[in-house]
Design a protein around this motif. Structure first.
Motif, PDB file in Angstrom:
ATOM      1  N   MET A   1       0.837  -1.196   0.000  1.00  0.00           N
ATOM      2  CA  MET A   1       0.000   0.000   0.000  1.00  0.00           C
ATOM      3  C   MET A   1       0.876   1.252   0.000  1.00  0.00           C
ATOM      4  N   THR A   2       0.363   2.306  -0.627  1.00  0.00           N
ATOM      5  CA  THR A   2       1.069   3.572  -0.653  1.00  0.00           C
ATOM      6  C   THR A   2       0.905   4.269   0.686  1.00  0.00           C
ATOM      7  N   SER A   3       2.027   4.646   1.310  1.00  0.00           N
ATOM      8  CA  SER A   3       1.926   5.353   2.582  1.00  0.00           C
ATOM      9  C   SER A   3       1.717   6.834   2.330  1.00  0.00           C
ATOM     10  N   GLU A   4       1.094   7.494   3.296  1.00  0.00           N
ATOM     11  CA  GLU A   4       0.849   8.931   3.163  1.00  0.00           C
ATOM     12  C   GLU A   4       2.168   9.689   3.119  1.00  0.00           C
ATOM     13  N   GLU A   5       3.186   9.187   3.852  1.00  0.00           N
ATOM     14  CA  GLU A   5       4.493   9.843   3.848  1.00  0.00           C
ATOM     15  C   GLU A   5       5.139   9.791   2.465  1.00  0.00           C
ATOM     16  N   ASP A   6       5.021   8.650   1.813  1.00  0.00           N
ATOM     17  CA  ASP A   6       5.576   8.520   0.462  1.00  0.00           C
ATOM     18  C   ASP A   6       4.858   9.459  -0.507  1.00  0.00           C
ATOM     19  N   LEU A   7       3.553   9.530  -0.379  1.00  0.00           N
ATOM     20  CA  LEU A   7       2.777  10.396  -1.268  1.00  0.00           C
ATOM     21  C   LEU A   7       3.140  11.860  -1.060  1.00  0.00           C
ATOM     22  N   VAL A   8       3.302  12.276   0.192  1.00  0.00           N
ATOM     23  CA  VAL A   8       3.687  13.656   0.495  1.00  0.00           C
ATOM     24  C   VAL A   8       5.060  13.959  -0.098  1.00  0.00           C
ATOM     25  N   ASP A   9       5.976  13.012   0.044  1.00  0.00           N
ATOM     26  CA  ASP A   9       7.333  13.179  -0.486  1.00  0.00           C
ATOM     27  C   ASP A   9       7.305  13.322  -2.004  1.00  0.00           C
ATOM     28  N   LEU A  10       6.594  12.400  -2.668  1.00  0.00           N
ATOM     29  CA  LEU A  10       6.536  12.442  -4.130  1.00  0.00           C
ATOM     30  C   LEU A  10       5.812  13.701  -4.607  1.00  0.00           C
ATOM     31  N   ARG A  11       4.759  14.074  -3.915  1.00  0.00           N
ATOM     32  CA  ARG A  11       4.011  15.277  -4.283  1.00  0.00           C
ATOM     33  C   ARG A  11       4.898  16.520  -4.205  1.00  0.00           C
ATOM     34  N   PHE A  38       5.843   1.172  -8.647  1.00  0.00           N
ATOM     35  CA  PHE A  38       7.298   1.156  -8.489  1.00  0.00           C
ATOM     36  C   PHE A  38       7.763   0.985  -7.046  1.00  0.00           C
ATOM     37  N   LYS A  39       6.807   1.012  -6.089  1.00  0.00           N
ATOM     38  CA  LYS A  39       7.042   0.603  -4.700  1.00  0.00           C
ATOM     39  C   LYS A  39       7.965   1.517  -3.905  1.00  0.00           C
ATOM     40  N   ASP A  40       8.504   2.552  -4.503  1.00  0.00           N
ATOM     41  CA  ASP A  40       9.550   3.342  -3.874  1.00  0.00           C
ATOM     42  C   ASP A  40       9.470   4.772  -4.421  1.00  0.00           C
ATOM     43  N   VAL A  41       9.640   5.774  -3.561  1.00  0.00           N
ATOM     44  CA  VAL A  41       9.489   7.167  -3.978  1.00  0.00           C
ATOM     45  C   VAL A  41      10.510   7.535  -5.047  1.00  0.00           C
ATOM     46  N   ASP A  42      11.765   7.163  -4.829  1.00  0.00           N
ATOM     47  CA  ASP A  42      12.812   7.504  -5.795  1.00  0.00           C
ATOM     48  C   ASP A  42      12.515   6.882  -7.159  1.00  0.00           C
ATOM     49  N   LYS A  43      12.148   5.601  -7.160  1.00  0.00           N
ATOM     50  CA  LYS A  43      11.868   4.911  -8.424  1.00  0.00           C
ATOM     51  C   LYS A  43      10.623   5.493  -9.098  1.00  0.00           C
ATOM     52  N   ILE A  48       8.272   8.760 -13.425  1.00  0.00           N
ATOM     53  CA  ILE A  48       7.422   9.857 -13.889  1.00  0.00           C
ATOM     54  C   ILE A  48       8.205  10.777 -14.817  1.00  0.00           C
ATOM     55  N   LEU A  49       9.433  11.104 -14.437  1.00  0.00           N
ATOM     56  CA  LEU A  49      10.260  11.976 -15.280  1.00  0.00           C
ATOM     57  C   LEU A  49      10.510  11.325 -16.645  1.00  0.00           C
ATOM     58  N   LYS A  50      10.759  10.026 -16.640  1.00  0.00           N
ATOM     59  CA  LYS A  50      10.982   9.317 -17.910  1.00  0.00           C
ATOM     60  C   LYS A  50       9.717   9.312 -18.755  1.00  0.00           C
ATOM     61  N   THR A  51       8.559   9.118 -18.110  1.00  0.00           N
ATOM     62  CA  THR A  51       7.299   9.149 -18.845  1.00  0.00           C
ATOM     63  C   THR A  51       7.059  10.529 -19.450  1.00  0.00           C
ATOM     64  N   ASN A  52       7.301  11.569 -18.673  1.00  0.00           N
ATOM     65  CA  ASN A  52       7.090  12.928 -19.182  1.00  0.00           C
ATOM     66  C   ASN A  52       7.985  13.220 -20.386  1.00  0.00           C
ATOM     67  N   LYS A  53       9.223  12.761 -20.294  1.00  0.00           N
ATOM     68  CA  LYS A  53      10.152  12.952 -21.415  1.00  0.00           C
ATOM     69  C   LYS A  53       9.690  12.165 -22.634  1.00  0.00           C
ATOM     70  N   TRP A  54       9.269  10.919 -22.400  1.00  0.00           N
ATOM     71  CA  TRP A  54       8.772  10.081 -23.502  1.00  0.00           C
ATOM     72  C   TRP A  54       7.560  10.710 -24.157  1.00  0.00           C
ATOM     73  N   ARG A  55       6.609  11.198 -23.367  1.00  0.00           N
ATOM     74  CA  ARG A  55       5.391  11.788 -23.915  1.00  0.00           C
ATOM     75  C   ARG A  55       5.721  12.964 -24.834  1.00  0.00           C
ATOM     76  N   SER A 160       3.525  -1.029 -18.504  1.00  0.00           N
ATOM     77  CA  SER A 160       4.393  -1.124 -17.324  1.00  0.00           C
ATOM     78  C   SER A 160       5.200   0.137 -17.078  1.00  0.00           C
ATOM     79  N   ARG A 161       5.637   0.824 -18.130  1.00  0.00           N
ATOM     80  CA  ARG A 161       6.514   1.979 -17.969  1.00  0.00           C
ATOM     81  C   ARG A 161       5.778   3.315 -17.984  1.00  0.00           C
ATOM     82  N   HIS A 162       4.790   3.455 -18.851  1.00  0.00           N
ATOM     83  CA  HIS A 162       4.176   4.769 -19.041  1.00  0.00           C
ATOM     84  C   HIS A 162       2.698   4.846 -18.679  1.00  0.00           C
ATOM     85  N   TYR A 163       2.069   3.698 -18.451  1.00  0.00           N
ATOM     86  CA  TYR A 163       0.682   3.680 -17.990  1.00  0.00           C
ATOM     87  C   TYR A 163       0.560   2.706 -16.815  1.00  0.00           C
TER      88      TYR A 163
END
Length: 220
Positions: A1-11, A38-43, A48-55, A160-163
Motif C-alpha cells: 500500500m502507498t503510505s501517506e508519507e511517500d505520497l507527500v514526499d513524491l508530491r 514502483f514501490k519506492d518514492v525515488d523509483k 514519472i520523469l521518464k514518462t514525461n520525457k517520452w510523452r 508497465s513503464r508509461h501507464y
C-alpha cells in the motif's frame, strides 16, 4: 500500500519541477499509481520523469483521430474505445484480432495507434471512482497470421513503464485452441500482478459478469 508519507514526499518533488514546467504535472491519482507500481518514492519519481520525457519526444499530445497513423487504423477496425463501460465503470478498449495481420503492418504506426487508444480510454476514467481500464482481445476467427508478438511486447512495455496500474482487467474472448501455445509465450513476459488481471472468458454467461455483451461492436 502507498503510505501517506511517500505520497507527500513524491508530491513535493513533483511540485518543485511542475512549478518550473507545468507540463510535468501529475495529479494525485497518477502519483498513487506510480507509487503502487514502483514501490519506492525515488523509483516512482524517476519513472514519472521518464514518462514525461517520452510523452514529449513521442508526440503523444499530437495523436488524434485525425492523425494519419491513427485514422488509418481506425478505418481498418484495428481497435476502438467503446462508448460504454464494463460492470466496474472502466473504459473499454476493444481489439478484434481478426483484423490484424502481423506481416502487413508498420510496428511504429501501430504502436502510435495503441498509445492513442490508451490515451482516449484514460481520458474517460472517472478517477475518483476507478482509474483503470478494461482491454478486450476478441479472438473470433483468429489465425496465426493475426499473432503479433512484437505488438504484444510493446503493449506490455507501455502499460508497465508509461501507464502503470492503468490495466484493471484484460478479457480474452472467443479464444481458439490454437491460441494456447501463444498464451504460454506471452504469460512468461508478464509479472504475477499483470498476469492475474488476464481473464479468459469462455461463454456469454461468463462475459456478463464483466460487461453487457451488447456493448461489443458488431461492425468490426
Amino acid at each position: 500500500m502507498t503510505s501517506e508519507e511517500d505520497l507527500v514526499d513524491l508530491r513535493s518533488r513533483m511540485k518543485l519541477i511542475a512549478d518550473a514546467d507545468p507540463s510535468q504535472y501529475h495529479n494525485e491519482f497518477s502519483l498513487k499509481r506510480y507509487l503502487r507500481a514502483f514501490k519506492d518514492v525515488d523509483k516512482a519519481f524517476q519513472a514519472i520523469l521518464k514518462t514525461n520525457k517520452w510523452r514529449q519526444e513521442y508526440g503523444v499530445a499530437n495523436l488524434t483521430k485525425d492523425s494519419e497513423e491513427v485514422k488509418k487504423h481506425l478505418l481498418g477496425n484495428k481497435g476502438r474505445v467503446l462508448r460504454h463501460r464494463d460492470m466496474n465503470g472502466r473504459p473499454v478498449i476493444y481489439i478484434p484480432a481478426k483484423n490484424h495481420n502481423a506481416s502487413e503492418r508498420s510496428i511504429d504506426e501501430l504502436t502510435k495507434f495503441i498509445v492513442y487508444c490508451l490515451e482516449e480510454a484514460c481520458k474517460k476514467c472517472f478517477e475518483e471512482v476507478i482509474d483503470n481500464l478494461c482491454i478486450i482481445f476478441d479472438l473470433a476467427n483468429f489465425s496465426m497470421n493475426c499473432m503479433d508478438y512484437q505488438v504484444i511486447k510493446n503493449l506490455i512495455w507501455l502499460l508497465s513503464r508509461h501507464y502503470p496500474e492503468r490495466l484493471g482487467i484484460c478479457l480474452i474472448i472467443n479464444s481458439p485452441t490454437i491460441f494456447s501455445g501463444c498464451w504460454t509465450v506471452i504469460k512468461a513476459w508478464l509479472d504475477e500482478n499483470t498476469s492475474s488481471k488476464v481473464t479468459f472468458v469462455n461463454s456469454e454467461m461468463e462475459l456478463c459478469a464483466h460487461l453487457i455483451p451488447d456493448i461489443l461492436p458488431i461492425d468490426m
